[in-house]
Write a protein that holds these residues in place. Structure first.
Motif, PDB file in Angstrom:
ATOM      1  N   THR B 100       0.834  -1.206   0.000  1.00  0.00           N
ATOM      2  CA  THR B 100       0.000   0.000   0.000  1.00  0.00           C
ATOM      3  C   THR B 100       0.869   1.257   0.000  1.00  0.00           C
ATOM      4  OG1 THR B 100      -1.667  -1.243   1.216  1.00  0.00           O
ATOM      5  CG2 THR B 100      -1.905   1.144   1.188  1.00  0.00           C
ATOM      6  N   LEU B 101       1.986   1.188   0.722  1.00  0.00           N
ATOM      7  CA  LEU B 101       2.932   2.312   0.737  1.00  0.00           C
ATOM      8  C   LEU B 101       3.484   2.557  -0.668  1.00  0.00           C
ATOM      9  CD1 LEU B 101       4.766   4.403   2.153  1.00  0.00           C
ATOM     10  CD2 LEU B 101       6.376   2.541   2.630  1.00  0.00           C
ATOM     11  N   ARG B 102       3.801   1.445  -1.368  1.00  0.00           N
ATOM     12  CA  ARG B 102       4.339   1.581  -2.724  1.00  0.00           C
ATOM     13  C   ARG B 102       3.307   2.261  -3.638  1.00  0.00           C
ATOM     14  NH1 ARG B 102       5.028  -3.609  -4.374  1.00  0.00           N
ATOM     15  NH2 ARG B 102       3.294  -3.407  -5.823  1.00  0.00           N
ATOM     16  N   LEU B 103       2.056   1.803  -3.506  1.00  0.00           N
ATOM     17  CA  LEU B 103       0.984   2.410  -4.303  1.00  0.00           C
ATOM     18  C   LEU B 103       0.848   3.903  -3.998  1.00  0.00           C
ATOM     19  CD1 LEU B 103      -2.049  -0.072  -4.377  1.00  0.00           C
ATOM     20  CD2 LEU B 103      -0.846   0.903  -6.333  1.00  0.00           C
ATOM     21  N   TYR B 104       0.966   4.233  -2.710  1.00  0.00           N
ATOM     22  CA  TYR B 104       0.866   5.650  -2.307  1.00  0.00           C
ATOM     23  C   TYR B 104       1.949   6.461  -2.995  1.00  0.00           C
ATOM     24  CZ  TYR B 104       1.384   9.864   0.463  1.00  0.00           C
ATOM     25  OH  TYR B 104       1.516  11.176   0.840  1.00  0.00           O
ATOM     26  N   ARG B 105       3.188   5.922  -2.957  1.00  0.00           N
ATOM     27  CA  ARG B 105       4.317   6.640  -3.568  1.00  0.00           C
ATOM     28  C   ARG B 105       4.134   6.811  -5.066  1.00  0.00           C
ATOM     29  NH1 ARG B 105       9.232   3.457  -0.572  1.00  0.00           N
ATOM     30  NH2 ARG B 105       9.723   5.008   1.038  1.00  0.00           N
ATOM     31  N   GLU B 106       3.508   5.823  -5.677  1.00  0.00           N
ATOM     32  CA  GLU B 106       3.277   5.896  -7.127  1.00  0.00           C
ATOM     33  C   GLU B 106       2.070   6.774  -7.471  1.00  0.00           C
ATOM     34  OE1 GLU B 106       2.752   1.779  -8.026  1.00  0.00           O
ATOM     35  OE2 GLU B 106       4.901   1.305  -7.920  1.00  0.00           O
ATOM     36  N   GLY B 107       1.424   7.281  -6.431  1.00  0.00           N
ATOM     37  CA  GLY B 107       0.236   8.107  -6.660  1.00  0.00           C
ATOM     38  C   GLY B 107      -0.988   7.285  -7.015  1.00  0.00           C
TER      39      GLY B 107
END
Lengths: 282, 116
Positions: B100-107
């Motif tokens: 989920t953090l990765r998705l957040y960083r990718e917008g």
């Protein structure tokens, strides 16, 4: 002197309203000056059977805090006092959640800035009407509202004068039930001879003892289940005033909004026994 | 910046995200720049009769979070988080906190904006 008889049960669907409506009508026919109170304010359905002509509707409010603009310093005194998490500290002010407030008024008192004031918040309606000579009053909690107790208290405070009050209590043993049973002269526990019925009956008896109430029991659907409920009531010294067998016809009349009293000899018998018990308790 | 993630259990970044905010069993506080878990703790508001949302909002704000990632936010939670100045992002479950953090960083997470 008013005599208040409360019909309650731990378990829901045991027949409180069936008996309360029939008992109220029976007493009104035979003794006059009777008031029916529907305190099951989350799902008040007694009026479906009594069909009173509504003569008065009154909105009921509870006091909740509101923030005056630009006065709050954000010190958080009110938030520290509030036991229900109804106040949240923000950077420079507080935020009030009126739905969570229990109306103790403490926040208004402790605020050093005088930034909070009590404002009325509507929670439900009191209805009053006549069904023949029977005076009827019911509380109806607004949809989504969680605080039944203040509405029930108001229902009891505003109860129209009657020699006998028949109160239809909410199921369970929560705050709303406690509010409904306080001050009862007789508590009639309506139960059924099933493990679930017994489990919740025990809780109700404990509540009744805690409130210091005289108790009697009615066993509904008495030909189903087992004898554990009877044995338990016997051990507790609580008299079984009547038993009503399971009859499909009783359910059919009830489902159609009819009074059990006029259609079922079993219900009539139970109501006559209950009326005798009310006489003795009064 | 610190973000609070609602988690279904222990395990920090490896824990599954929980789709509820006020009633999530745990919170994981992550420094989004370094990707490091700075804190994780149980949510006492799980047991609240009412008002779990505002209580949980106050708790994550005390732990320094500037935003929350969860599946959904009730009306009181939303009001509390807005009042506290915390951002809100919707996660997609099932997924771990790390994913989920990765998705957040990718917008890739939807931000919940206060109504205008």
């Amino acid at each position: 002197m008013t005599m208040r008889v409360c019909l309650a049960s731990g378990k829901g669907g045991t027949g409180k309203t069936l008996l309360a409506t029939s008992l109220a009508v029976y007493l009104a026919r035979h003794s006059g000056s009777v008031t029916y109170l529907d305190a099951d304010v989350e799902e008040p359905n007694g009026f479906l059977f009594l069909r009173p002509e509504i003569v008065r509707e009154e909105r009921v409010t509870v006091p909740v805090p509101a923030l005056k603009t630009g006065v709050c310093s954000g010190c958080g005194e009110c938030r520290r006092l509030c036991a229900y998490g109804a106040i949240l500290d923000l950077e420079d002010r507080v935020m009030v959640f009126p739905e969570l407030c229990h109306s103790c008024g403490g926040c208004v008192i402790v605020c050093p800035e005088g930034a909070l004031e009590e404002t009325p918040r509507e929670i439900g309606t009191l209805l009053r009407g006549m069904s023949g000579s029977l005076v009827c009053s019911a509380g109806r909690l607004d949809i989504g509202e969680t605080r039944a107790a203040p509405l029930i208290k108001r229902l009891l405070d505003r109860a129209p004068p009657g020699r006998i009050e028949v109160l239809d209590a909410p199921p369970g043993t929560s705050c709303s039930v406690t509010a409904a049973l306080r001050g009862a002269d007789l508590l009639v526990l309506v139960t059924e001879p099933t493990p679930f019925g017994l489990h919740d009956l025990r809780l109700s008896v404990e509540l009744g003892r805690g409130l210091g109430l005289g108790m009697a029991a009615v066993i509904n659907r008495s030909d189903l289940g087992d004898d554990e409920v009877r044995r338990y009531l016997d051990r507790e010294g609580i008299r079984v005033v009547a038993e009503i067998p399971f009859r499909r016809e009783i359910a059919a009349v009830y489902a159609a909004g009819g009074l059990g009293l006029d259609t079922s000899p079993e219900v009539l018998g139970a109501v006559e026994a209950l009326a005798g018990e009310v006489d003795r308790a009064g | 910046m610190l973000l609070a993630f609602t988690a279904a259990g222990k395990g920090g970044l490896k824990a599954d995200v929980d789709p509820r905010f006020g009633r999530a069993p745990r919170f994981v506080i992550v420094d989004i720049e370094s990707g490091v878990t700075v804190d994780e703790f149980d949510n006492p508001a799980v047991q609240a009769d009412h008002g779990a949302g505002p209580q949980a909002a106050a708790l994550v704000a005390e732990h320094g979070a500037k935003g929350v990632v969860s599946g959904d936010f009730g009306p009181k939670a939303r009001a509390a988080l807005e009042g506290l100045g915390l951002g809100m992002w919707k996660c997609k479950a099932p997924a771990t906190v790390e994913e989920t953090l990765r998705l957040y960083r990718e917008g890739g997470l939807e931000e919940i904006k206060p109504p205008r």
